[in-house]
Design an enzyme around this catalytic site. Structure first.
Site, PDB file in Angstrom:
ATOM      1  N   SER A   1       0.849  -1.189   0.000  1.00  0.00           N
ATOM      2  CA  SER A   1       0.000   0.000   0.000  1.00  0.00           C
ATOM      3  C   SER A   1       0.891   1.248   0.000  1.00  0.00           C
ATOM      4  O   SER A   1       1.645   1.446  -0.931  1.00  0.00           O
ATOM      5  CB  SER A   1      -0.963  -0.044   1.190  1.00  0.00           C
ATOM      6  OG  SER A   1      -2.008   0.874   1.017  1.00  0.00           O
TER       7      SER A   1
ATOM      8  N   ASP B   1      -8.492  -5.483  -6.093  1.00  0.00           N
ATOM      9  CA  ASP B   1      -8.039  -4.324  -5.322  1.00  0.00           C
ATOM     10  C   ASP B   1      -8.630  -3.084  -5.967  1.00  0.00           C
ATOM     11  O   ASP B   1      -8.127  -2.588  -6.966  1.00  0.00           O
ATOM     12  CB  ASP B   1      -6.518  -4.256  -5.314  1.00  0.00           C
ATOM     13  CG  ASP B   1      -5.991  -3.133  -4.429  1.00  0.00           C
ATOM     14  OD1 ASP B   1      -6.812  -2.356  -3.898  1.00  0.00           O
ATOM     15  OD2 ASP B   1      -4.772  -3.032  -4.256  1.00  0.00           O
TER      16      ASP B   1
ATOM     17  N   HIS C   1      -7.122  -5.795  -1.693  1.00  0.00           N
ATOM     18  CA  HIS C   1      -5.915  -5.066  -1.270  1.00  0.00           C
ATOM     19  C   HIS C   1      -5.027  -5.938  -0.390  1.00  0.00           C
ATOM     20  O   HIS C   1      -3.854  -5.642  -0.203  1.00  0.00           O
ATOM     21  CB  HIS C   1      -6.351  -3.801  -0.526  1.00  0.00           C
ATOM     22  CG  HIS C   1      -5.305  -2.730  -0.446  1.00  0.00           C
ATOM     23  ND1 HIS C   1      -4.654  -2.213  -1.548  1.00  0.00           N
ATOM     24  CD2 HIS C   1      -4.789  -2.061   0.626  1.00  0.00           C
ATOM     25  CE1 HIS C   1      -3.801  -1.280  -1.169  1.00  0.00           C
ATOM     26  NE2 HIS C   1      -3.864  -1.167   0.139  1.00  0.00           N
TER      27      HIS C   1
END
Length: 715
Positions: free
Chosen positions: A510, A620, A652
């Site tokens: 991320s 995602d 994600h």
């Protein structure tokens, strides 16, 4: 229940029982909990409902029936509890069980014709309880069962406003709702549940708030239901504002549900969270943020002294509304026992679950009366607390914090006479932190047991070190945090002789993936032998495809099409859809357009040359897969050694056990190869895990690069 491992591997990590938060009875003598365990031999998950006797630390199996979750105590004498059981055709049963008589005593007290979760029960009168739970509602307010939904002939969906999709799902017309009723004891002594009412029908409100809201978004008390929901007047993709509501109920059996009362907090435009009633149901507390559009603003504590009245008290307040306590509590979820001691569920970097009972005195002294460790402080996993330590190093901006903290995890067989390669882990968020807590996705001990010394810094933007430190990352994603990581690397080089920094790798997900791409284009990238970018950001403009647009709009100081900082804008009508991003904004002296460009990793593609593994999955929707594909395409076109791992069924995060095991195999094989450690798994083992390989271990064709007019890549 007991596992013993001589070495902590990904298989051990993913096979270890995952224990729920403990649910103690009022006197704290027994603790209910569930465990889920995945077997890589049978490729199945098993779930157990268990009870822990606090006096003996003996754990007893109640049932291993599938679909059991969320136990809630009804009474200590007799020892009764309720539990949810998911059934066939997406239905849910509420069961009542006598602990002493065991699972054979279980019976169905109520049936719900839909998937349900987040069960809460509150005693009302003798033999009567208020019940509240979460389940989806159809547009007409009725229970929604996905298996009974009408099927359409076309798969097309037409959207006229945001959200289009959120986290890993496309938006639909169904909404979460809080359903309530009663559980009453009949003449035969058995409990039966009344019909459930949708407390939010016709209100335009949704609670729990997707995608992660659950029992922490509402509470039930003798005086009604308190909950948080997104402000219905604002678009949820452009605003973070969540309001607090109270439904005052004189009876949970009434035919009509009163309209929710909304509490107004002047000057607070952010998210409210964690509403809880006092034990007597006459008071309540909750958290709220001041700044709209900023999901990592400081949570501040509010108390409602009398729920019959509308007065709210801002605890630890000051004149500017920033609050006098410079920390941000994440939840108000304290479990207080009958003797006023506190029950705690927790974990550490080497222990995946512990329960404790803590007593406290009027002077503030806390004493641990009892604790239960699932893995005996990590020993049954092959780990030990002495593996974990901390370092502090100079901060890039001493005006905010003089030092920055990092966790250090060493191998369990560490020897001071040896040197070890470095694995630096960068956390996501960016307003997050590495804490002394367990993770099944990014566990430092997994890398340490491969033979690394793992350093996990908490650079500028991290939470837990004061709100100013958290706020300082705004508009500066690639600035102070990057320099903190450089300082961390230099500190390790100078002060940790056991680390061989010439054999160093960096991994992140991320925002950590963003930082992998940022480092790739900067000087620090040349000091790492390899990088791993999981679900990272390739370009800041790619954030325009995210779902919660308020996040980049606030974090990068405004919209990328604004030539002036939002605080200087005068065309307020045009700015209305992103007002949350404009609230409480400072004048930075640069346009938000400039901030988006300045922090864009794709500006430095000419410097990319360090071998990099890119991981990005199809579901995602927070950072779409195009970000990962773009990074991999550039690496390949430049002739940089690289690999791309993707999962079509993950979001994600990588959550499915078999996928997670493959993730670990690919990641460990990748980094081990560049620092001289043995491969974790043979390539054919990876193939056996379900991965399909495309292409060999060759460099990208330089001729292709030349043909498209990019010139020869750097080597």
């Amino acid at each position: 229940m007991t596992i013993r491992a001589t070495m902590f591997t990904p298989q051990v990590l993913l096979s270890a029982p995952r224990r729920s938060a403990g649910v103690p009875n009022a006197t704290g003598t027994h603790v209910l909990y569930t465990t889920s365990t995945y077997s890589f031999e049978t490729h199945k998950k098993t779930t157990e409902l268990r009870c822990l006797d606090v006096s003996t630390n003996e754990s007893t199996l109640i049932t291993d029936e599938d679909g059991i979750s969320e136990p809630v105590w009804l009474s200590d004498d007799p020892a009764l509890f309720a539990v949810l059981r998911s059934g066939k055709a997406s239905t849910t049963d509420v069961l009542v069980v006598n602990l002493i008589e065991g699972w054979d005593s279980a019976y169905v007290a109520g049936h719900i014709a839909a998937p349900a979760s987040s069960l809460k029960i509150k005693a009302l009168d003798e033999g009567k309880y208020a019940v509240a739970l979460a389940a989806k509602a159809s547009p007409d307010g009725s229970l929604f069962n996905p298996e009974k939904a009408t099927k359409t002939q076309s798969t097309g969906r037409l959207y006229k406003q945001l959200f289009v999709r959120h986290w890993d799902e496309y938006a639909s017309k169904e909404r979460n709702a809080i359903w309530y009723g009663t559980l009453s004891q009949g003449q035969e002594g058995r409990y039966g549940m009344s019909g459930l009412r949708n407390s939010l029908k016709g209100t335009g409100l949704e609670s729990p708030i997707p995608p992660f809201g659950g029992a922490d978004h509402f509470d039930v008390g003798s005086s009604g239901i308190i909950f948080v929901a997104k402000d219905p007047q604002l678009n949820p993709a452009l605003n973070s504002k969540c309001n607090l509501y109270l439904i005052r109920l004189s009876s949970f059996d009434g035919d009509e549900t009163p309209k929710p009362y909304e509490y107004h907090l002047p000057g607070f435009h952010g998210a409210s969270a964690s509403p809880v009633f006092s034990p007597d149901g006459q008071k309540a507390a909750f958290l709220s943020m001041k700044t709209g559009g900023y999901e990592s603003d400081k949570n501040q504590i509010f108390v409602i002294p009398e729920v019959r009245k509308n007065h709210v008290v801002h605890m630890m307040s000051n004149k500017d509304g920033s609050g006098t306590w410079d920390r941000s509590p994440q939840a108000i979820d304290i479990t207080v026992l009958k003797d006023n001691s506190i029950f705690v569920t927790g974990s550490t970097l080497v222990e995946y679950s512990f329960y404790s009972i803590i007593s406290h005195s009027s002077t503030g002294t806390a004493t641990t009366k009892w604790t239960h460790s699932s893995s005996k402080d990590g020993s049954s996993l092959g780990l030990k607390p002495s593996q974990v330590s901390s370092i502090w190093f100079p901060a890039s901006d001493p005006s905010v914090n003089k030092e920055v903290h990092a966790w250090v995890t060493k191998p369990s067989n560490f020897s001071a006479s040896k040197k070890y390669p470095l694995a630096m882990l960068i956390h996501g968020g960016p307003q997050g932190s590495w804490a002394d807590s367990w993770s099944t996705r990014w566990n430092p001990a997994v890398f340490a047991e491969q033979g690394y010394i793992v350093v996990a810094p908490n650079p500028t933007g991290s939470t837990g070190y004061g709100q100013a430190f958290t706020d300082a990352i705004r508009r500066d994603w690639g600035g102070a945090p990057y320099q903190d990581i450089v300082n961390c690397f230099e500190h390790v080089s100078k002060h940790m002789p056991e680390v061989e920094v010439s054999r160093a790798v960096m991994l992140g997900a991320s925002y950590g993936g963003y930082m992998a791409n940022w480092i790739q284009g900067h000087d620090l990238g040349r000091k790492f032998a390899a990088l791993v970018c999981h679900d990272g950001i390739f370009s800041t403009t790619g954030l325009l495809a995210t779902e919660e647009l308020y996040f980049p709009f606030y974090d990068l100081g405004g919209t990328p099409w604004s030539a002036l900082p939002d605080a200087q804008r005068s065309d307020r009508k045009y700015d209305t859809p992103i007002r949350a991003a404009a609230l409480a904004q400072e004048t930075f002296g640069q346009s938000s357009m400039e901030a988006w460009a300045r922090n864009d990793p794709s500006r430095f593609l000419d410097q990319w040359q360090t071998p990099q593994l890119v991981i990005h999955s199809s579901k995602d929707y927070r950072l779409p897969i195009s970000e990962g594909l773009a990074a991999f395409n550039v690496l390949q076109a430049r002739g940089v050694e690289s690999q791309f791992l993707t999962f079509p069924d993950e979001n994600h995060w990588v959550l499915k056990p078999e996928n997670s095991l493959l993730w670990h195999k690919v990641v460990l094989n990748w980094i081990n190869r560049f620092v001289g450690l043995p491969a974790f798994a043979a390539e054919d083992d990876e193939e056996g895990g379900g991965v399909e390989f495309f292409g060999g271990e060759r460099k990208a064709e330089k001729e292709v690069v030349d043909m498209v007019g990019m010139g020869k890549p750097e080597t």
